[in-house]
Write an enzyme that holds these catalytic residues in place. Structure first.
Site, PDB file in Angstrom:
ATOM      1  N   ASP A   1     -10.753  -6.385  -3.223  1.00  0.00           N
ATOM      2  CA  ASP A   1      -9.752  -6.951  -3.737  1.00  0.00           C
ATOM      3  C   ASP A   1      -8.764  -7.501  -3.060  1.00  0.00           C
ATOM      4  O   ASP A   1      -8.182  -8.191  -2.974  1.00  0.00           O
ATOM      5  CB  ASP A   1      -9.255  -5.933  -4.801  1.00  0.00           C
ATOM      6  CG  ASP A   1     -10.158  -5.455  -5.923  1.00  0.00           C
ATOM      7  OD1 ASP A   1     -11.283  -5.970  -5.674  1.00  0.00           O
ATOM      8  OD2 ASP A   1      -9.733  -5.149  -7.198  1.00  0.00           O
TER       9      ASP A   1
ATOM     10  N   ASP B   1      -1.320  -1.439   4.823  1.00  0.00           N
ATOM     11  CA  ASP B   1      -1.286   0.052   5.623  1.00  0.00           C
ATOM     12  C   ASP B   1      -2.506  -0.188   6.229  1.00  0.00           C
ATOM     13  O   ASP B   1      -3.613  -0.118   5.526  1.00  0.00           O
ATOM     14  CB  ASP B   1      -1.270   1.096   4.865  1.00  0.00           C
ATOM     15  CG  ASP B   1      -1.893   2.291   5.491  1.00  0.00           C
ATOM     16  OD1 ASP B   1      -1.955   2.270   6.643  1.00  0.00           O
ATOM     17  OD2 ASP B   1      -2.201   3.249   4.734  1.00  0.00           O
TER      18      ASP B   1
ATOM     19  N   ARG C   1      -7.531 -13.859   0.908  1.00  0.00           N
ATOM     20  CA  ARG C   1      -8.360 -15.010   1.216  1.00  0.00           C
ATOM     21  C   ARG C   1      -7.845 -16.162   0.263  1.00  0.00           C
ATOM     22  O   ARG C   1      -7.518 -17.311   0.702  1.00  0.00           O
ATOM     23  CB  ARG C   1      -9.649 -14.612   0.647  1.00  0.00           C
ATOM     24  CG  ARG C   1     -10.421 -15.908   0.871  1.00  0.00           C
ATOM     25  CD  ARG C   1     -11.920 -15.554   0.535  1.00  0.00           C
ATOM     26  NE  ARG C   1     -12.616 -16.976   0.369  1.00  0.00           N
ATOM     27  CZ  ARG C   1     -12.527 -17.768  -0.853  1.00  0.00           C
ATOM     28  NH1 ARG C   1     -11.923 -17.391  -1.834  1.00  0.00           N
ATOM     29  NH2 ARG C   1     -13.149 -19.033  -0.909  1.00  0.00           N
TER      30      ARG C   1
ATOM     31  N   GLY D   1      -3.020  -1.811  -8.146  1.00  0.00           N
ATOM     32  CA  GLY D   1      -3.958  -2.491  -7.357  1.00  0.00           C
ATOM     33  C   GLY D   1      -5.290  -2.006  -7.507  1.00  0.00           C
ATOM     34  O   GLY D   1      -6.262  -2.893  -7.708  1.00  0.00           O
TER      35      GLY D   1
ATOM     36  N   ASP E   1      -4.250  -6.443  -7.757  1.00  0.00           N
ATOM     37  CA  ASP E   1      -4.640  -7.346  -6.845  1.00  0.00           C
ATOM     38  C   ASP E   1      -5.047  -8.794  -7.123  1.00  0.00           C
ATOM     39  O   ASP E   1      -4.885  -9.828  -6.853  1.00  0.00           O
ATOM     40  CB  ASP E   1      -5.169  -6.931  -5.361  1.00  0.00           C
ATOM     41  CG  ASP E   1      -4.493  -5.917  -4.801  1.00  0.00           C
ATOM     42  OD1 ASP E   1      -3.221  -5.478  -4.960  1.00  0.00           O
ATOM     43  OD2 ASP E   1      -5.079  -4.934  -3.862  1.00  0.00           O
TER      44      ASP E   1
ATOM     45  N   HIS F   1       0.907  -1.076   0.129  1.00  0.00           N
ATOM     46  CA  HIS F   1      -0.045   0.063   0.121  1.00  0.00           C
ATOM     47  C   HIS F   1       0.955   1.343   0.014  1.00  0.00           C
ATOM     48  O   HIS F   1       1.824   1.294   0.369  1.00  0.00           O
ATOM     49  CB  HIS F   1      -1.030   0.001   1.116  1.00  0.00           C
ATOM     50  CG  HIS F   1      -2.120  -1.299   1.035  1.00  0.00           C
ATOM     51  ND1 HIS F   1      -2.766  -1.509   2.022  1.00  0.00           N
ATOM     52  CD2 HIS F   1      -2.624  -1.316  -0.164  1.00  0.00           C
ATOM     53  CE1 HIS F   1      -3.443  -2.338   1.675  1.00  0.00           C
ATOM     54  NE2 HIS F   1      -3.896  -2.079   0.465  1.00  0.00           N
TER      55      HIS F   1
ATOM     56  N   HIS G   1     -10.154  -0.021  -3.038  1.00  0.00           N
ATOM     57  CA  HIS G   1     -10.442  -1.500  -3.522  1.00  0.00           C
ATOM     58  C   HIS G   1     -10.224  -2.786  -2.388  1.00  0.00           C
ATOM     59  O   HIS G   1      -9.586  -3.564  -2.511  1.00  0.00           O
ATOM     60  CB  HIS G   1      -9.385  -1.836  -4.432  1.00  0.00           C
ATOM     61  CG  HIS G   1      -8.010  -1.510  -4.004  1.00  0.00           C
ATOM     62  ND1 HIS G   1      -7.420  -0.436  -3.406  1.00  0.00           N
ATOM     63  CD2 HIS G   1      -6.882  -2.267  -4.099  1.00  0.00           C
ATOM     64  CE1 HIS G   1      -6.242  -0.239  -3.210  1.00  0.00           C
ATOM     65  NE2 HIS G   1      -5.766  -1.454  -3.537  1.00  0.00           N
TER      66      HIS G   1
HETATM   67  O1  LIG Z   1      -3.054  -1.217  -4.291  1.00  0.00           O
HETATM   68  C1  LIG Z   1      -2.022  -1.988  -3.943  1.00  0.00           C
HETATM   69  C2  LIG Z   1      -2.347  -3.068  -2.991  1.00  0.00           C
HETATM   70  O2  LIG Z   1      -3.747  -3.088  -2.548  1.00  0.00           O
HETATM   71  C3  LIG Z   1      -0.926  -1.860  -4.608  1.00  0.00           C
HETATM   72  O3  LIG Z   1      -1.039  -1.427  -5.912  1.00  0.00           O
HETATM   73  P1  LIG Z   1       0.133  -0.581  -6.435  1.00  0.00           P
HETATM   74  O4  LIG Z   1       1.485  -1.282  -6.443  1.00  0.00           O
HETATM   75  O5  LIG Z   1      -0.087  -0.501  -7.854  1.00  0.00           O
HETATM   76  O6  LIG Z   1      -0.149   0.940  -5.660  1.00  0.00           O
END
Ligand SMILES: O=C(CO)COP(=O)(O)O
Length: 125
Positions: free
Chosen positions: A94, A84, A100, A59, A64, A11, A91
């Site tokens: 996701d 985080d 999971r 992500g 993800d 994150h 998301h």
């Molecule tokens: O959002 C994420 C994990 O949920 C990570 O995605 P990015 O590495 O593109 O920021």
């Protein structure tokens, strides 16, 4: 012998941590075939230009889910996902789905740096 695959996801608030972690354990991480969500992979390659990372979508745009699908297909052996826990994520469903599937398929999954450090050391000969 087939190279093990490692997926890296972080994150936003944990991306510095992920880049530091990969730099610190670069020699341990190098033998893996690396995949990452888009922005995380970009940050890792910026920090460690000699590592080759296959970047998936970011992500929030499906990255993800792509990694989750790869886990379901048996294409990911280990997941380092620096989460985080103090920020909302659009998301989040996701994120939960990815965790999971890592549980369903019983792959080693580190959700923070402390665990990732111990886990990566466990792959040493
Ligand atoms: O959002 C994420 C994990 O949920 C990570 O995605 P990015 O590495 O593109 O920021």
């Amino acid at each position: 012998m087939k190279k093990l695959t490692l997926a890296l996801v972080a994150h936003d608030a944990k991306k510095d941590d992920m880049a530091d972690f990969v730099a610190m354990f670069e020699n341990d991480i190098r033998p893996f075939t690396l995949f990452a969500t888009g922005t995380t992979g970009g940050r890792v390659m910026e920090r460690c230009p000699s590592l080759s990372v296959t970047r998936l979508k970011s992500g929030p745009l499906g990255g993800d889910q792509q990694i989750g699908a790869m886990i379901a297909e048996g294409k990911i052996d280990t997941l380092f996902f620096f989460v985080d826990p103090l920020s909302p994520h659009p998301h989040d469903v996701d994120v939960k789905a990815l965790m999971r599937l890592a549980l369903v398929y019983n792959i080693p999954m580190a959700l923070n740096r402390a665990t990732a450090e111990r886990l990566i050391e466990s792959f040493r000969d």
